[in-house]
Design a protein around this motif. Structure first.
Motif, PDB file in Angstrom:
ATOM      1  N   GLN A   6       0.839  -1.193   0.000  1.00 12.07           N
ATOM      2  CA  GLN A   6       0.000   0.000   0.000  1.00 12.07           C
ATOM      3  C   GLN A   6       0.879   1.251   0.000  1.00 12.07           C
ATOM      4  OE1 GLN A   6      -3.134  -1.742   3.147  1.00 12.07           O
ATOM      5  NE2 GLN A   6      -3.767   0.225   2.257  1.00 12.07           N
ATOM      6  N   SER A  11      -0.449   9.819   5.208  1.00 14.99           N
ATOM      7  CA  SER A  11      -0.831  10.993   4.447  1.00 14.99           C
ATOM      8  C   SER A  11      -1.548  11.955   5.379  1.00 14.99           C
ATOM      9  CB  SER A  11      -1.736  10.607   3.281  1.00 14.99           C
ATOM     10  OG  SER A  11      -2.121  11.735   2.529  1.00 14.99           O
ATOM     11  N   LEU A  21      -5.271   6.745  -2.486  1.00 16.47           N
ATOM     12  CA  LEU A  21      -4.536   5.642  -1.871  1.00 16.47           C
ATOM     13  C   LEU A  21      -4.401   4.530  -2.900  1.00 16.47           C
ATOM     14  CD1 LEU A  21      -6.505   5.484   1.516  1.00 16.47           C
ATOM     15  CD2 LEU A  21      -4.707   7.073   0.812  1.00 16.47           C
ATOM     16  N   THR A  76      -7.081   1.739  -6.614  1.00 19.37           N
ATOM     17  CA  THR A  76      -6.942   3.039  -5.971  1.00 19.37           C
ATOM     18  C   THR A  76      -8.235   3.390  -5.250  1.00 19.37           C
ATOM     19  OG1 THR A  76      -7.671   4.171  -7.980  1.00 19.37           O
ATOM     20  CG2 THR A  76      -5.291   3.912  -7.659  1.00 19.37           C
ATOM     21  N   TYR A  90      -6.476   2.925   6.453  1.00 17.59           N
ATOM     22  CA  TYR A  90      -7.137   2.232   5.356  1.00 17.59           C
ATOM     23  C   TYR A  90      -6.294   1.005   4.980  1.00 17.59           C
ATOM     24  CZ  TYR A  90     -10.211   6.202   4.944  1.00 17.59           C
ATOM     25  OH  TYR A  90     -11.152   7.167   5.204  1.00 17.59           O
ATOM     26  N   THR A 108      -2.615   2.481   5.048  1.00 12.54           N
ATOM     27  CA  THR A 108      -2.303   3.900   4.873  1.00 12.54           C
ATOM     28  C   THR A 108      -2.975   4.649   6.005  1.00 12.54           C
ATOM     29  OG1 THR A 108      -2.126   3.819   2.458  1.00 12.54           O
ATOM     30  CG2 THR A 108      -2.628   5.951   3.449  1.00 12.54           C
ATOM     31  N   LEU A 110      -4.345   7.811   7.206  1.00 16.23           N
ATOM     32  CA  LEU A 110      -4.805   9.090   6.669  1.00 16.23           C
ATOM     33  C   LEU A 110      -5.234  10.004   7.817  1.00 16.23           C
ATOM     34  CD1 LEU A 110      -5.661  10.916   4.274  1.00 16.23           C
ATOM     35  CD2 LEU A 110      -7.906   9.822   4.391  1.00 16.23           C
TER      36      LEU A 110
END
Lengths: 113, 110
Positions: A6, A11, A21, A76, A90, A108, A110
């Protein structure tokens, strides 16, 4: 065998911005899933791809979230525009079939500020 | 649809045993168990498919009851490395639905 990858791992964006993502599943895995874990709570299902087709997107929170899986390979997940409540981790997962466990990416994280 | 886990959290001393339960109001096609350490991806532990099935490796094992509505994860002689959040998960026969349980935070202290 490479695992599920990933990107990015983290972020931080401002409210109203857009973030995309990416998930690269294990090669050959037709089934790809997106999940979200918010504030240490349970892991919530977002959607499921079989190859390039969306099999189930009942977990997508609203139309600010758009997932694609080009050519049945990588996927994505775009959030546009991002809101504060979209913050969380995520995860993407892939599997070879329903008799096997899922292999998860590292996620990820976020953060929307 | 989401399985319910109990307890929500547990603290153990090294060497103690723990049981984590996963229950559903409907019969499950399968039950998976995962462990997630902070900041890392959930890691697959095992999958059970048949009612009455028991399986395990090392000191971590799981059972699936006959009615396929409850599964339990057994951790014996816990080690510090067992700390993390444990999730059960359930899927359907077609593999197009999968839901995680509510999670159990397990902390092993020296």
């Amino acid at each position: 065998e490479a695992g599920v990858t990933q990107f990015p791992s983290h972020s931080v964006i401002e409210k109203g911005q857009t973030v995309t993502l990416r998930c690269d599943p294990i090669s050959g895995h037709d089934n790809l899933y997106w999940y979200r874990r918010v504030m240490g709570k349970e892991i919530k299902f977002l959607l499921h791809f079989v190859k390039e087709s969306k099999q189930d997107e009942s977990g997508m929170p609203n139309n600010r979230f758009l997932a694609e899986r080009t050519g049945g390979t990588y996927s994505t997940l775009k959030v546009q525009p991002a809101e504060l409540e979209d913050s969380g981790v995520y995860f993407c997962a892939s599997t070879d079939g329903n008799l096997y466990g899922y292999t998860f990416g590292s996620g990820t994280r976020l953060t929307v500020v | 649809q989401q399985p319910v886990q109990s307890p929500q959290a547990v603290i153990l001393r090294e060497g103690e045993d723990a049981v984590i339960n996963c229950s559903s109001s409907k019969a499950l096609y399968s039950v998976h168990w995962y462990r997630q350490k902070h900041g890392e991806a959930p890691v697959f532990l095992m999958i059970l498919l048949k009612g009455g099935e028991q399986k395990g490796h090392d000191k971590i094992s799981a059972s699936f009851n006959e009615k396929k509505q409850q599964s339990s994860l057994y951790l014996t002689a816990s080690q510090l490395s067992y700390s993390g959040t444990y999730f059960c998960g359930t899927g359907n026969w077609a593999g197009n639905q999968f839901y995680f349980g509510t999670g159990t935070s397990l902390t092993v202290i020296p």
